[in-house]
Scaffold this active site. Structure first.
Site, short mmCIF file in Angstrom:
data_model
loop_
_atom_site.label_atom_id
_atom_site.label_comp_id
_atom_site.label_asym_id
_atom_site.label_seq_id
_atom_site.Cartn_x
_atom_site.Cartn_y
_atom_site.Cartn_z
N GLY A 637 0.79 -1.20 0.10
CA GLY A 637 0.06 -0.14 -0.23
C GLY A 637 1.02 1.19 0.02
O GLY A 637 2.15 1.09 0.01
N GLY A 639 0.62 5.86 -0.34
CA GLY A 639 0.11 7.16 0.27
C GLY A 639 0.70 8.54 0.76
O GLY A 639 2.05 8.45 0.12
N GLY A 640 -0.35 9.59 0.90
CA GLY A 640 0.62 10.74 1.16
C GLY A 640 1.32 10.47 1.94
O GLY A 640 3.07 11.07 2.43
N TYR A 641 1.12 9.24 3.26
CA TYR A 641 2.26 9.49 4.80
C TYR A 641 3.13 8.96 3.35
O TYR A 641 4.57 8.91 4.30
CB TYR A 641 1.50 8.91 5.60
N GLY A 642 3.24 7.60 2.81
CA GLY A 642 4.39 7.16 2.53
C GLY A 642 4.33 5.82 2.11
O GLY A 642 2.85 5.41 1.38
N VAL A 644 3.64 1.05 2.42
CA VAL A 644 3.03 0.46 3.77
C VAL A 644 3.48 -0.89 2.94
O VAL A 644 3.74 -1.55 2.32
CB VAL A 644 1.68 0.07 3.73
N LYS A 658 4.23 0.03 7.99
CA LYS A 658 4.23 1.85 7.64
C LYS A 658 4.80 2.56 7.43
O LYS A 658 5.75 3.16 8.90
CB LYS A 658 2.53 1.90 8.30
N ASP A 754 -10.84 9.62 10.36
CA ASP A 754 -10.47 9.79 8.99
C ASP A 754 -11.71 8.17 8.40
O ASP A 754 -10.65 7.82 8.11
CB ASP A 754 -9.31 9.97 8.53
#
Length: 951
Positions: A637, A639-642, A644, A658, A754
């Site tokens: 996975g 996303g904007g965070y980084g 996974v 993550k 969220d």
């Protein structure tokens, strides 16, 4: 004087060394006692420091032995009672060492930290000691394929954390123990997933008390025992059940009608008993793949028409079950049907397979019935057996279908991969990659496969890929695997020969063999769903890369050792100093591991040392190793965070790591706050935090691994999991309970902020788990009832009241959950092609009509079954998305209402989930709603937003 001081100093240091090393030496003493009673121990089991010297098969933490994994290395001897002194031992796996014999010592009950006790395919005998019931942390108990005798100890009922109990293929006898108020029993194991007791000599009735609605069982394998009496009706209460094997026993009486309630059972074996009464109605088992009720004494009956309604059915076996009359042609039209065996019955008339028979249909066996003719117009080209029928016996037919031609095996073997095999030395085999080597071999036995067509090579290809993916994930030295000789044995198990080929060398060493054996014995490898539960039976391996292992000491060795001892004394003073320094470094490392925040630097605005509950600190190197150096192949996975990554910890536990990318990392204080919050969250419907990493300028969170991805992936069809109405209700109740826990039971309470289908994950049972707390907030002052904060969240799910006022409450999560509920019934994104899901539902809804007139926007995949309770589900969802938070229910009320809806739908709210899956322009009324006609957004900025970037 100076010399005396030096001597005193050395003496003090020596005493300190002895004190620090005392526990390590105790572990060494135990391992030495094992070495003394075992032959063929690994060659490097030398010296007095098994942890520092890296003894093969020995794993340590803080210089204490925590795991012994020595599968398939040819050990012989007994199991020493001194094992009880390994007080930190968590894993003991000695599988596939047939030379390990004798009883299992009762002292094993002293290993209070043991989680995995795996002795598959050894030669142990005698009774299973009742002291096993004293292992409070035990998760896996697998004693398969030994020679254990006597009864199953009732004390096993004390193992409240146990989920895998495999005692199959022994010589156990006696009754199944259940509790009676004074003694424990197996009925107490409510967290148990697997009862594998097949191929023993267990007797007596199957106690009705053994089963209850609050159990989590998915596999009940009781085949080939001496159970008598009737099948208890309480078995029909275990809604989580997926595989049921009661075949080859002495069971009598009718099949309980409530077995039809087991809607998740895919494999059902009731054959070779003395069951009577009418044929059980199985119409409720709507995922049934494999049915075998042969050789029972059911009442005479025509083939029930409901057989033709079992759409997933691959295999139907009803040999010698008093069936009579004409065979309905509709039976052969089932789309996945592969095998029909109805021999030794009283079927008559003309057999018509029909032209719409399944393309997968391989075998029709109607031997020894009264069939007088066969209509060949259907064009069935595969195996048909009518021997022993009048059409063959009395008419002199010489057709091929008058010969017995059934086979339980096929000649499949893994093909070589676009290469030409070269000549190999004796005993070497050419791998699928055309490399000559000495493979590690054995038989994979699948106890309840969902298919019967052994000639379908694609299913073996998927199994090979799954095996290799598992070996790569665990970084094992395996270059290729080969499967061959698929056969159905007398136990009705699918048996496949497995060859695992070494990587980089032509043979394995002991470390490699033990690692491969551990993955297979520990059930770490998960086969494709249609293969079902399995056991691996390994062959001994005689081609180790190093020379032969330990043998008993000789007099020569003693003499040499004594001579060398004198020289060692001369170097003692120097070694004492070196050893002291080494021990000090180990102590520092141990302290860092025991105190994960020893290096936390408050000068960097990271606050005081975090206070955690259950989470641990990981080093960067640990997480790098468990993710295969953060390999792209491990990415699950982003996303904007980084990103996974999927990882495997040293213990074998699967995790999701993550990893924050540089630009998205939080400050130290924020990161500390987040992990403190996450470490307090412990609920079955909330993804749990395993640990974190905060070093090398890295921020990583380590979560439990959830195998079936997000709810969004399943609703969109990407995961391949079919979510019927029943499963969606169970997912809804799971996610709701997770949110209720965060709002009402977490201390302090938490607002998720969220909630969306991307943040609801599905485990192997499709149990919903709320995930991703990156935007979460602790509940505000109860007097105020809200937290004033900048607006963050995902557009389409965001509470409009929070968006307009910046006042966040738990009712903001309720709004998001209402959108998720609407997404569950429509499978549409909240904002899709300019249409907002809440407005869409309200636009179509007409409460005076069936299903509120929503058929046009409901997900077609749930329209195939009755949607009991759907109207109340819609009412609840719309109450959650009221514009004003005060008009929305609390999550506790939402949970209660979904439970009521589930009861209307005939479901047990406390049962586990299932297993192995014209453009509309809204008319503006002047209300400044935050959702535009664009696609799905994530908003995480200051208020008001000047620009919203697509996710």
């Amino acid at each position: 004087m100076m010399g005396s001081r030096v001597q005193v100093f050395l003496l003090v240091i020596s005493i300190q060394i002895l004190l620090v090393a005392a526990q390590t030496n105790e572990d060494f003493a135990v391992l030495k006692s094992l070495k003394d009673v075992w032959d063929n121990t690994p060659r490097n089991w030398e010296g007095s420091d098994p942890c520092g010297n890296g003894w093969v098969g020995i794993q340590c933490t803080n210089s204490r032995v925590t795991a012994i994994t020595l599968g398939s290395i040819g050990l012989t001897g007994n199991l020493s009672g001194d094992l009880q002194l390994l007080s930190e031992l968590q894993i003991l796996d000695l599988s596939y060492n047939k030379g390990l014999t004798g009883p299992l010592p009762a002292s094993i009950g002293s290993l209070k930290k043991l989680t995995n006790l795996i002795l598959v395919g050894c030669g142990f005998s005698g009774p299973i000691p009742s002291a096993i019931g004293s292992l409070p942390r035990l998760l896996i108990l697998s004693l398969t394929s030994n020679s254990f005798t006597g009864p199953i100890p009732p004390e096993i009922g004390h193992l409240s954390n146990l989920f895998w109990l495999d005692l199959a293929d022994n010589m156990l006898s006696g009754r199944l123990p259940v509790s009676d108020g004074t003694t424990p029993g197996l009925d107490m194991l409510v967290n148990m997933k697997h009862f594998h007791f097949g191929k023993n000599q267990l007797a007596g009735t199957i106690p009705p008390k053994l089963f209850s609605p609050n159990m989590s069982l998915i596999h009940v394998l009781f085949e080939d025992n001496n159970f008598s009496g009737s099948i208890p009706s309480t078995l029909g209460l275990v809604q989580s059940l997926e595989v049921l094997r009661l075949d080859r026993n002495l069971l009598t009486g009718p099949v309980p009608s409530n077995l039809n309630n087991l809607v998740h059972v895919s494999e059902l074996y009731l054959s070779n008993n003395q069951l009577s009464g009418s044929l059980p109605n199985l119409t409720g088992m709507n995922v049934l793949n494999y049915v075998d009720m042969s050789n029972n004494t059911f009442d005479e009956s025509e083939i029930p028409l409901w057989f033709s309604t079992l759409q997933p059915l691959t295999t139907l076996k009803m040999e010698n079950t008093q069936l009579k009359g004409q065979v309905p042609v509709s039976l052969f039209s089932l789309p996945l049907l592969q095998t029909v065996v109805l021999r030794n019955n009283q079927l008559n008339g003309t057999l018509d397979v029909g032209s719409s028979h399944s393309d997968q249909l391989q075998l029709i066996d109607f031997q020894n019935n009264f069939i007088v003719d066969y209509d060949e117009g259907g064009g069935f080209k595969n195996k048909l057996i009518l021997a022993g029928n009048p059409i063959c016996r009395e008419t002199g037919q010489t057709k091929t279908y008058c010969d017995i031609q059934q086979s339980n095996s096929t000649s499949y073997s893994t093909p070589q991969k676009n290469c030409v095999p070269s000549g190999c030395r004796i005993n070497q085999i050419s791998s699928p990659n055309c490399v000559c080597a000495y493979p590690y071999t054995g038989n994979l036995s699948f106890r309840a496969p969902s298919f019967s067509d052994l000639g379908n090579s694609s299913i073996y290809t998927s199994l090979e890929e799954s095996l290799m993916n598992s070996f790569r994930l665990h970084q094992l030295p395996v270059d290729a695997v080969s499967l061959s000789n698929p056969t159905k044995n007398a136990d009705d198990y699918l048996v496949l020969r497995l060859e695992s080929f070494p990587s980089g060398e032509d043979r394995f060493n002991r470390t490699g063999i033990s690692a491969v054996a551990f993955v297979l014995s520990n059930q770490t490898f998960k086969p494709p769903h249609n293969f079902g539960p399995f056991v691996f039976n390994a062959n001994s391996y005689g081609y180790f890369a190093e020379s032969t292992g330990h043998h008993k000491s000789s007099n020569t060795g003693i003499i040499i050792g004594a001579a060398a001892g004198g020289s060692v004394l001369l170097l003692l003073a120097l070694l004492v100093g070196i050893y002291a320094f080494r021990q000090k470094r180990r102590a520092e490392i141990a302290d860092k591991q025991n105190n994960p925040f020893a290096a936390w630097d408050p000068r960097k605005d990271s606050g005081d040392v975090p206070q955690l509950k259950g989470a641990r600190s990981f080093s960067f190197e640990e997480l790098k190793k468990c993710t295969n150096s953060f390999s792209e192949a491990n990415v699950i996975g982003s996303g904007g965070y980084g990103q996974v990554y999927k990882g495997v910890l040293h213990s074998g536990r699967l995790v999701a790591v993550k990893r924050a990318q540089r630009g998205s990392m939080q400050g130290g204080l924020e990161f500390k706050t987040e992990i403190e919050l996450l470490s307090r969250v412990h609920h079955k419907n909330v993804v749990s935090l395993v640990g974190f990493c905060f070093e090398h300028d890295e921020q990583m969170l380590v979560y439990e691994y959830i195998p079936n991805g997000s709810l969004k992936e399943s609703l969109s069809g990407k995961s391949g999991i079919r979510l019927d109405w029943t499963r969606r209700l169970r997912i809804a109740i799971g996610a709701a309970r997770g949110l209720q826990y965060l709002h009402e039971l977490a201390n302090p309470p938490i607002i998720h902020r969220d909630i969306k289908t991307n943040n609801i994950l599905l485990d192997e049972r499709l149990t919903a788990k709320v995930a991703d707390f990156g935007l979460s907030k602790l509940m505000g002052d109860p007097e105020k009832g809200h937290v004033t904060t900048q607006v963050k969240g995902t557009m389409g799910y965001m509470d409009p009241e929070y968006y307009m006022t910046q006042q966040l409450t738990e009712k903001s999560d309720v709004y998001s959950f209402g959108v998720v509920m609407l997404e569950l019934i429509t499978a549409r994104q909240p904002i899709e092609k300019g249409k907002y899901i809440v407005r869409e539902v309200k636009q179509y809804m007409d409460k005076t009509k069936l299903l509120y007139n929503l058929q046009e926007i409901l997900d077609p995949s749930i329209l195939v079954t009755p949607l009991k309770g759907l109207e109340k589900f819609v009412d609840l969802a719309l109450s959650c998305v009221e514009d004003a938070g005060a008009e929305r229910p609390k999550m506790g009320d939402v949970v209660k209402e979904i439970e009521n809806i589930m009861q209307i739908a005939g479901l047990n709210p406390n049962a586990d989930s299932a297993s192995t899956s014209s453009s509309y322009e809204a008319v503006s009324k002047g209300y400044d709603h935050p959702y535009s006609d664009e696609s799905l957004f994530v908003y995480s900025g200051t208020f008001p937003p000047s620009k919203i970037e697509p996710q």
